[in-house]
Structures are given as C-alpha cells and as structure tokens.
Design an enzyme around this catalytic site. Structure first.
Site, PDB file in Angstrom:
ATOM      1  N   GLY A  17      -4.282 -10.272  26.405  1.00 28.76           N
ATOM      2  CA  GLY A  17      -3.606 -11.405  25.961  1.00 28.76           C
ATOM      3  C   GLY A  17      -2.845 -12.841  26.292  1.00 28.76           C
ATOM      4  N   HIS A  18      -3.861 -13.256  27.261  1.00 28.43           N
ATOM      5  CA  HIS A  18      -3.046 -13.831  27.790  1.00 28.43           C
ATOM      6  C   HIS A  18      -3.120 -15.573  27.444  1.00 28.43           C
ATOM      7  CE1 HIS A  18      -7.793 -14.748  28.682  1.00 28.43           C
ATOM      8  NE2 HIS A  18      -7.158 -15.518  29.375  1.00 28.43           N
ATOM      9  N   MET A  21       1.744 -16.908  23.238  1.00 26.93           N
ATOM     10  CA  MET A  21       2.375 -17.876  24.102  1.00 26.93           C
ATOM     11  C   MET A  21       3.168 -16.746  25.003  1.00 26.93           C
ATOM     12  SD  MET A  21       5.476 -18.957  21.631  1.00 26.93           S
ATOM     13  CE  MET A  21       7.344 -19.434  21.440  1.00 26.93           C
ATOM     14  N   LEU A 111       4.345  -5.099  24.109  1.00 29.63           N
ATOM     15  CA  LEU A 111       5.444  -5.778  23.764  1.00 29.63           C
ATOM     16  C   LEU A 111       5.211  -5.650  22.010  1.00 29.63           C
ATOM     17  CD1 LEU A 111       6.037  -8.490  25.614  1.00 29.63           C
ATOM     18  CD2 LEU A 111       5.176  -9.065  23.665  1.00 29.63           C
ATOM     19  N   TYR A 142       2.868  -5.165  10.206  1.00 29.62           N
ATOM     20  CA  TYR A 142       2.915  -5.014  11.947  1.00 29.62           C
ATOM     21  C   TYR A 142       3.396  -4.238  12.621  1.00 29.62           C
ATOM     22  CZ  TYR A 142       3.710  -8.229  16.687  1.00 29.62           C
ATOM     23  OH  TYR A 142       3.853  -8.468  17.174  1.00 29.62           O
ATOM     24  N   THR A 170      13.178 -10.276  20.750  1.00 31.21           N
ATOM     25  CA  THR A 170      13.637 -11.489  19.447  1.00 31.21           C
ATOM     26  C   THR A 170      12.754 -12.691  19.205  1.00 31.21           C
ATOM     27  OG1 THR A 170      15.577 -12.184  18.720  1.00 31.21           O
ATOM     28  CG2 THR A 170      15.420 -12.702  20.884  1.00 31.21           C
ATOM     29  N   LEU A 172      11.405 -15.728  19.560  1.00 28.96           N
ATOM     30  CA  LEU A 172      10.778 -16.263  21.105  1.00 28.96           C
ATOM     31  C   LEU A 172      10.494 -17.925  20.422  1.00 28.96           C
ATOM     32  CD1 LEU A 172       8.043 -13.751  22.522  1.00 28.96           C
ATOM     33  CD2 LEU A 172      10.778 -14.281  22.790  1.00 28.96           C
ATOM     34  N   LYS A 193      10.126 -31.550  11.993  1.00 30.49           N
ATOM     35  CA  LYS A 193      10.192 -31.974  11.350  1.00 30.49           C
ATOM     36  C   LYS A 193      10.801 -33.397  12.112  1.00 30.49           C
ATOM     37  CE  LYS A 193      10.728 -28.791   7.946  1.00 30.49           C
ATOM     38  NZ  LYS A 193      11.776 -27.715   6.926  1.00 30.49           N
ATOM     39  N   ASP A 275      16.109 -17.336   2.261  1.00 33.27           N
ATOM     40  CA  ASP A 275      17.065 -17.506   3.616  1.00 33.27           C
ATOM     41  C   ASP A 275      16.830 -16.089   4.538  1.00 33.27           C
ATOM     42  OD1 ASP A 275      19.287 -19.543   3.478  1.00 33.27           O
ATOM     43  OD2 ASP A 275      20.684 -18.252   2.693  1.00 33.27           O
TER      44      ASP A 275
HETATM   45  P1  GDP Z   1      13.117 -14.726  10.380  1.00 31.47           P
HETATM   46  O1  GDP Z   1      13.580 -14.675  11.152  1.00 31.47           O
HETATM   47  O2  GDP Z   1      11.677 -13.710  10.381  1.00 31.47           O
HETATM   48  O3  GDP Z   1      13.795 -14.864   8.858  1.00 31.47           O
HETATM   49  O4  GDP Z   1      12.065 -15.921  10.306  1.00 31.47           O
HETATM   50  P2  GDP Z   1      11.878 -18.079  10.618  1.00 31.47           P
HETATM   51  O5  GDP Z   1      12.391 -18.382  11.779  1.00 31.47           O
HETATM   52  O6  GDP Z   1      10.373 -18.457  10.017  1.00 31.47           O
HETATM   53  O7  GDP Z   1      13.685 -18.223   9.373  1.00 31.47           O
HETATM   54  C1  GDP Z   1      14.365 -18.099  10.420  1.00 31.47           C
HETATM   55  C2  GDP Z   1      15.389 -18.873   9.057  1.00 31.47           C
HETATM   56  O8  GDP Z   1      15.671 -20.038   9.297  1.00 31.47           O
HETATM   57  C3  GDP Z   1      15.396 -18.591   7.681  1.00 31.47           C
HETATM   58  O9  GDP Z   1      16.903 -18.164   6.632  1.00 31.47           O
HETATM   59  C4  GDP Z   1      14.781 -19.892   6.823  1.00 31.47           C
HETATM   60  O10 GDP Z   1      14.997 -20.082   5.545  1.00 31.47           O
HETATM   61  C5  GDP Z   1      15.233 -21.135   8.009  1.00 31.47           C
HETATM   62  N1  GDP Z   1      14.497 -21.926   7.702  1.00 31.47           N
HETATM   63  C6  GDP Z   1      14.912 -23.333   7.923  1.00 31.47           C
HETATM   64  N2  GDP Z   1      14.177 -24.523   7.394  1.00 31.47           N
HETATM   65  C7  GDP Z   1      12.959 -23.448   8.011  1.00 31.47           C
HETATM   66  C8  GDP Z   1      11.878 -24.544   8.012  1.00 31.47           C
HETATM   67  O11 GDP Z   1      10.741 -25.289   8.284  1.00 31.47           O
HETATM   68  N3  GDP Z   1      10.961 -23.750   8.797  1.00 31.47           N
HETATM   69  C9  GDP Z   1      10.878 -21.649   8.962  1.00 31.47           C
HETATM   70  N4  GDP Z   1       9.995 -20.683   8.903  1.00 31.47           N
HETATM   71  N5  GDP Z   1      12.015 -21.641   8.696  1.00 31.47           N
HETATM   72  C10 GDP Z   1      13.545 -22.282   8.223  1.00 31.47           C
END
Ligand code: GDP
Length: 326
Positions: A17-18, A21, A111, A142, A170, A172, A193, A275
C-alpha cells in the site's frame, strides 16, 4: 522467533500500500532507516489474489511487512460499496498474513483504524474496548474487516508463534490527504474551503454541524514514525492505539485552519449536516508507556499540510468548478 527490540537493520521490508497516504508516509520515514524497501503496484500484484500474493512474496522474500494496503473511504463510499469494503479488505489481510506465515516473514505490522471500536466506547478509548459493543453502522464493513485482521494477527501468533502486530491510528491528516469535499475528512475539507473562500474573497465559509464535537488528529508522518517504532519495540497480542491523546473542538479546529490559510472571513455552522459522534479520543497510555510520543503539534502539522496542499493539490482542484463549497 519473537524478540524485542527487533533489529530492522539491513532487512528487506515490504510496504504493502505504498501509494496511499500512510504508505507514502512510511516510504518517507523508512528513508532514515538502513533497510531495503520493496513495493509492488496494484497492476502487477492484486493483493486480493492469494496465488499472486504467494508468488510475489516467495520471489521477493521480505523479512518484514508493513501491511498498509486497504480499501478506504468515508461514510458515502462505505454505504455505497459495502461488499467491496468487506471483501477487498478481508482478502488483502488474509492473503498477506497467510503468505507471511507460510514464507516465514519475521515480523508483520497490520494497520487498522480506531473505527474498529464500539460507537459508544467510554472515552478516552482503550484497546480493551474492542468487541464490547455495537459498531458505528456507517463504517461497519470496513471495521469488521479490520477487526478480522487484528484477530488474524492474534491467531497466527497463538497457533504458529508469528510476530504479527496490529496498530490502530486515530484520525489522520497530512500530505497525501483526500481533498474531495464530499468524501474527505474534516481537516482537508476545511483547508480547501478556507483556501477557496480566501481566493474568492468570500465573507464566510461553511463548517458542517454545530462545531462542538471533539476530535483527535495525528499527523501521518507521526504515525509513520510510530509504526517504525512499534516494529522495533512492540511485540504483543494486543493491538495498540496510535494517537496524540489530545482533542480539539471542530469550531476551534476551523479557526486554526483559517489562521493557517490566512483567511479572515467568518464561519457559518450548517446544522443540516451531521455532527457524528460527540467525542472520539484514543487512550495512548500503552504506546506512551513503551516510549513513543507524538512530535508534531496540530498547528505546525496544519502549516505543513497546507504547504503540501498548495504545492501538490491546489492548482488541479481550483481548475475544477467549486460547485460544492457548502
Ligand atoms: P468523523 O471523525 O468520522 O466524524 O469524520 P470527519 O472528519 O468527516 O468529521 C469530523 C467532524 O467534523 C464532524 O463533526 C463533521 O460534522 C465536522 N465537519 C465540519 N465541517 C466539515 C466538512 O467540511 N467536512 C467533513 N468531513 N466534516 C466536517
């Protein structure tokens, strides 16, 4: 023969898997070790094919394997392709682990991910939480495959005395991340964004959910360092967490990313987006106790990740229409 510390010097090391990420971070980290690294592309050896895996491992004769190959993806992909997530990951793990046993590989590290833990695990999440409750349904395909991988390592250790270990990182972030707004995780999504909002001089950018959830973030180069450390210094049946043990709210993360990018607009919280779990923090006492701590603090890590984004990803992404800035 199982012995710690395990001496990596001069070993032939297969990084499966080189191109991913984690795999690419491992390739960077292994440049600092005196090892002979071997890799193979998917077109040449499909790790889901036992005969192909056996043949390749028999020919190359690796002494050490980092098993970082996996089919990965976010909520959307897991829901859309459950069979692929379960089958591909089970086959990759079973094939590589069994071949490693048959061909006498000295040490293997599988992993995983902290999504193997039950959805409602007490926080911070200790290794013992595994299989104590129901999983988060959106990524159970998964997670079930990864749990099977941990169990394979344990089973081959018990039955055949193989020195196979499993590490669970956790959330990454870092170089090589996925910046697609619908399928990425929060760090690359907010970085992209903020970058676009700055470029287009927008008054605000959108953050999903309420901003209150707490998350832990580990830089992928720290993870690669932890994996090399574990390869040398850990040999146990228990899988082991890799994290920082530190958490931050999504609102504060968003502010930190805006500062890193140099975007001074406002944040709009979009309550129609989920959330997810309110808190996800790993207990890192076990890895800390054997002597590994993370080194890259979040602010510094975000700065590096943003530089990588600017150098490697920003131009191709900004050529795409930013149709999904929400
Ligand atoms: P999780 O740790 O499995 O929930 O994965 P994520 O990294 O996708 O999301 C972590 C938290 O970031 C969640 O509460 C999302 O609602 C919040 N979040 C806020 N803005 C964003 C965004 O633009 N993209 C993603 N993926 N999460 C977001």
């Amino acid at each position: 023969m199982i012995s710690t510390p395990f001496d990596l010097t001069g070993k032939r090391v297969f990084v499966a898997g080189h191109r991913g990420m984690v795999g690419s971070a491992l390739m960077r980290r292994l440049e600092r070790e005196n090892v002979d690294v071997r890799t193979v592309d998917r077109q040449h050896v499909d790790l889901r094919d036992q005969a192909a895996v056996n043949c390749w491992i028999e020919t190359v004769k690796p002494e050490v394997i980092f098993l970082a190959a996996a089919k990965v993806g976010g909520i959307f992909a897991n829901n859309r392709y459950p069979a692929d997530f379960l089958y591909d990951n089970l086959m990759i793990e079973a094939n590589v682990i069994h071949a490693a046993y048959e061909l006498g590989v000295e040490k293997l590290l599988l992993l995983g991910s902290t999504c193997i833990y039950p959805k409602l695990s007490p926080q911070p999440i200790t290794e013992e939480a595994l299989l104590t409750g129901p999983l988060e349904p959106t990524n159970e395909w998964y997670a079930i495959a990864k749990i099977a991988g941990i169990k394979l390592c344990q089973a081959y250790r018990r039955q055949h005395g193989c020195d196979f270990i499993a590490a669970q990182p956790t959330n990454l972030y870092g170089p090589g991340d996925n910046f697609d707004l619908e399928t990425s995780h929060v760090v690359p999504a907010l970085m992209r964004k903020a970058h676009e909002a700055k470029r287009l001089a927008k008054p605000s950018m959108t953050v999903w959910g309420t901003g209150t959830p707490l998350r832990e973030f580990l830089h992928v180069d720290d993870l690669a360092d932890a994996l090399v450390f574990l390869m040398k210094n850990y040999s146990g049946e228990m899988h082991i967490n890799c994290g920082t043990g530190e958490e931050i709210s999504i609102a504060n993360l968003a502010k930190m990313i805006c500062r890193t990018v140099g975007y001074n607009g406002g944040l709009e919280f979009d309550g129609t987006r989920p959330d997810g779990t309110p808190r996800k923090l790993t207990d890192v006492s076990r890895i800390n106790a054997i002597g590994w701590h993370h080194k890259i603090e979040l602010l510094e890590g975000l700065e590096g990740a943003y530089q990588w984004f600017l150098n490697e990803a920003a131009s191709s992404l900004s050529n795409e229409a930013m149709t999904q800035t929400r």
